[in-house]
Design an enzyme around this catalytic site. Structure first.
Site, PDB file in Angstrom:
ATOM      1  N   GLU A  31     -81.173 -58.716  60.221  1.00 15.42           N
ATOM      2  CA  GLU A  31     -80.276 -59.079  61.328  1.00 15.42           C
ATOM      3  C   GLU A  31     -79.425 -60.284  60.947  1.00 15.42           C
ATOM      4  OE1 GLU A  31     -82.852 -60.196  64.519  1.00 15.42           O
ATOM      5  OE2 GLU A  31     -83.725 -58.192  64.683  1.00 15.42           O
ATOM      6  N   ASP A  70     -97.604 -65.851  52.036  1.00 13.59           N
ATOM      7  CA  ASP A  70     -98.935 -66.194  51.544  1.00 13.59           C
ATOM      8  C   ASP A  70     -99.919 -65.051  51.810  1.00 13.59           C
ATOM      9  OD1 ASP A  70    -100.554 -68.535  50.570  1.00 13.59           O
ATOM     10  OD2 ASP A  70    -101.639 -68.189  52.430  1.00 13.59           O
TER      11      ASP A  70
HETATM   12  C1  GLC Z   1    -102.585 -68.675  48.784  1.00 14.89           C
HETATM   13  C2  GLC Z   1    -102.041 -70.040  48.435  1.00 14.89           C
HETATM   14  C3  GLC Z   1    -103.188 -70.963  48.220  1.00 14.89           C
HETATM   15  C4  GLC Z   1    -103.989 -71.057  49.500  1.00 14.89           C
HETATM   16  C5  GLC Z   1    -104.428 -69.676  49.951  1.00 14.89           C
HETATM   17  C6  GLC Z   1    -104.918 -69.705  51.370  1.00 14.89           C
HETATM   18  O1  GLC Z   1    -103.261 -68.088  47.745  1.00 14.89           O
HETATM   19  O2  GLC Z   1    -101.187 -69.963  47.345  1.00 14.89           O
HETATM   20  O3  GLC Z   1    -102.784 -72.247  47.816  1.00 14.89           O
HETATM   21  O4  GLC Z   1    -105.110 -71.856  49.298  1.00 14.89           O
HETATM   22  O5  GLC Z   1    -103.370 -68.756  49.922  1.00 14.89           O
HETATM   23  O6  GLC Z   1    -103.838 -69.896  52.244  1.00 14.89           O
END
Ligand code: GLC
Length: 572
Positions: free
Chosen positions: A287, A225
């Site tokens: 790993e 993310d």
């Molecule tokens: C990313 C995710 C989204 C979330 C954001 C903050 O863009 O896909 O859904 O709100 O990160 O974590």
């Protein structure tokens, strides 16, 4: 408190389908949004046991892997992208034992499991952040996050002018234990999502532990993310937004040029230092046996910069958001396919392709929006020029048929195989996306693409769960879109996806190449990939198909005439 390691005895199943070529170069990866996929316990919220129970339907669909959006312990202020414990399952989704069962069942069905890692920020409920709040300014605990003194005489102004992606200021001031106003902390997203300081070695060490925790439990990899945001420019300089009114100026992420300029210039996106982190993680993944992968969510522009995330010693894949943002237009599609193949192959990585996810308007609605009302972060009842559902679905089917014929790896978002549209008219009171709250209802947010799935047309909650409960209301009329109403029905969207995935595998399209053909004018995308010729008509004028046995049509076609908004695959 480091994650407790868990030692899995690798089972034979894992290796029976995990040998051979690099699977991720051609994989079709299906995104599961756990809140909305399937609810086993009937509380209206999807859960891990619900997913496990429905995995055979995904095996039948013909995908290679699933990516699970976050199911970790979380107060759910951003639907789980606010993690309060990286090494446990939130009780609303089940338990670690449920996760183990899910992984075991998926592997028995030859489906790999990718989990979502949220390293840019934690939840403000996370014990690490709570410890930072309780500790004095300048302490080691505070240094795990980005705390700064405010500006102004009394520190009453935020340390810089950065704005939250969800709207509003990106800084929040804390109150000291004695009640006096204190420092400010950075949150590029919601106030409940404080950003970590990734220049801090302690943070890096914790996350190596998190990676190992899930790899030990059998995860096949991570979708990372905000993989473009973890390092901030030194000194946290002010940022002048390219458009008026905010970090994105309230503009759509799909508006040409906006994401590009923002992604290129903001002092918190795409800083060079992030790559060192991924090189380090790659060593951890390597790993482990069985080709575990890292996939970057990096909203970076242009594609040759995205490719930096997938250099040979970094991640394996990066989402191709340039492709997602491309309008349904022949010239634009040809250009983005060329740019993608060129950019990724320059670093030896496969291109990925994606049309929908949990953050954008579903493509069955988006592709019928006009340039003026494209919205990356939601459409609602008051949006001007609402999309025509019939046109939208037809274009979505044609667009998917085009995407699944491209070489590389494709991502699908749950429900697109049913042709689900964006739910535009959700009651405001049901909305949960922080974007909706932080912009005072100005941006509708992403709830419209997150409505729980219909499985059985005539069951309560359309079979999402055993009761009628559903955390977001499902529209009347979704019975006709339910999986059981489409399964085995010729011409249904579900059968189109199944056919495309089967042919894609049979013809090894994922390993192929794009050889452009012409002859139909600008609005027709025409190419050969190995044994298959693809003709996608993005225009309105029907065309006569070239010679060759018809293998797939995104709409039932009469004779050899391919109407507008339709894609056909022919045997080469
Ligand atoms: C990313 C995710 C989204 C979330 C954001 C903050 O863009 O896909 O859904 O709100 O990160 O974590």
């Amino acid at each position: 408190m480091p994650c407790k390691r868990f030692h899995v005895v690798e089972n034979a199943v894992r290796f029976s389908f995990m040998t051979g070529t690099e699977w991720w170069r051609t994989a079709v990866i299906y995104q599961i949004y756990p809140r909305s996929f399937a609810d086993a316990n009937g509380d209206g919220m999807g859960d891990l046991a619900g997913i496990t129970g429905r995995l055979p339907a995904l095996r039948d669909l013909g995908i290679d892997a699933i990516w699970l959006s976050p199911f970790y312990t979380s107060p759910q202020h951003d639907a789980g992208y606010d993690v309060a414990d990286y090494c446990d399952v939130d009780p609303i989704f089940g338990s670690l034992a449920d996760f183990d069962t899910l992984v075991r069942t998926a592997h028995e069905l030859a489906i790999r499991v990718i989990v979502d890692l949220v390293p840019n920020h934690s939840s403000s409920d996370h014990p690490w952040f709570q410890a930072a709040l309780a500790a004095p300014e300048g302490s080691a605990e505070r240094a795990h996050y980005i705390f700064r003194e405010g500006k102004g005489e009394m520190g009453e102004l935020p340390p810089n002018n950065w704005e939250s992606v969800f709207g509003g200021n990106a800084w929040t001031r804390v109150t000291n234990p004695d009640g006096t106003p204190g420092q400010w902390y950075l949150h590029l997203f919601d106030t409940t999502q404080p950003d970590f300081d990734w220049d801090n070695e302690w943070v890096r060490a914790q996350f190596r532990g998190v990676l190992r925790f899930w790899l030990d439990r059998g995860a096949d990899g991570f979708r990372v993310d905000v993989a473009h945001g973890m390092i901030k420019a030194a000194g946290l300089p002010d940022y002048t937004a390219p458009v008026e009114g905010g970090s994105m100026g309230g503009a759509s992420v799909l508006e040409p040029g906006i994401i590009a300029e923002w992604a290129e210039t903001a002092p918190y996106w795409a800083q060079g230092g992030v790559h060192e982190i991924y090189r380090d993680w790659r060593l951890v993944l390597d790993e482990y046996p069985g080709q575990r992968i890292l996939a970057a969510e990096a909203w970076v522009d242009p594609l040759r910069r995205v490719a930096e995330w997938v250099r040979p010693d970094e991640m394996h894949q990066a989402f191709n958001f340039a492709y997602l943002e491309t309008p349904w237009s022949g010239p634009a599609l040809r250009r983005v396919v060329d740019d993608s193949l060129e950019a990724f192959s320059a670093v030896g990585a496969p291109s990925t392709w994606v049309l929908s996810n949990h953050d954008v308007v579903r493509h069955a609605s988006r592709l019928a929006l006009t340039a003026e009302n494209l919205q990356g972060h939601g459409i609602g009842p008051k949006t001007a020029g609402l999309p025509d559902p019939v046109v939208g679905l037809q274009r979505a089917r044609a667009a998917t048929a085009l995407m699944l014929a491209l070489p590389g790896s494709s991502y699908l978002y749950q429900g697109e195989e049913l042709g689900l549209p964006e739910v535009i008219d959700l009651p405001d009171a049901s909305r949960e996306d922080p974007t909706w709250f932080r912009t005072n209802g100005e941006r509708y947010g992403r709830d419209g693409c997150r409505v729980p799935l219909p499985w059985e047309g005539s069951a309560p909650s359309y079979g999402f769960g055993p009761t009628s409960a559903s955390w977001l209301p499902q529209p009347a009329g979704w019975g006709a879109l339910a999986r059981d109403a489409q399964d085995g029905v010729a011409g249904s969207t579900l059968e189109l996806y199944k056919l495309a995935l089967r042919l894609r595998r049979e013809h090894a399209l994922g390993l192929g190449s794009v050889e452009w053909r012409g002859g139909f004018g600008d609005e027709v995308v025409h190419f050969r990939n190995g044994g298959v010729v693809v003709v996608a008509n993005t225009g309105t004028e029907p065309i006569e198909l070239p010679a060759g046995e018809l293998l797939l049509d995104s709409e039932p076609i009469a004779g050899r005439t391919l109407p507008g908004d339709t894609t056909a695959w022919l045997r080469a």
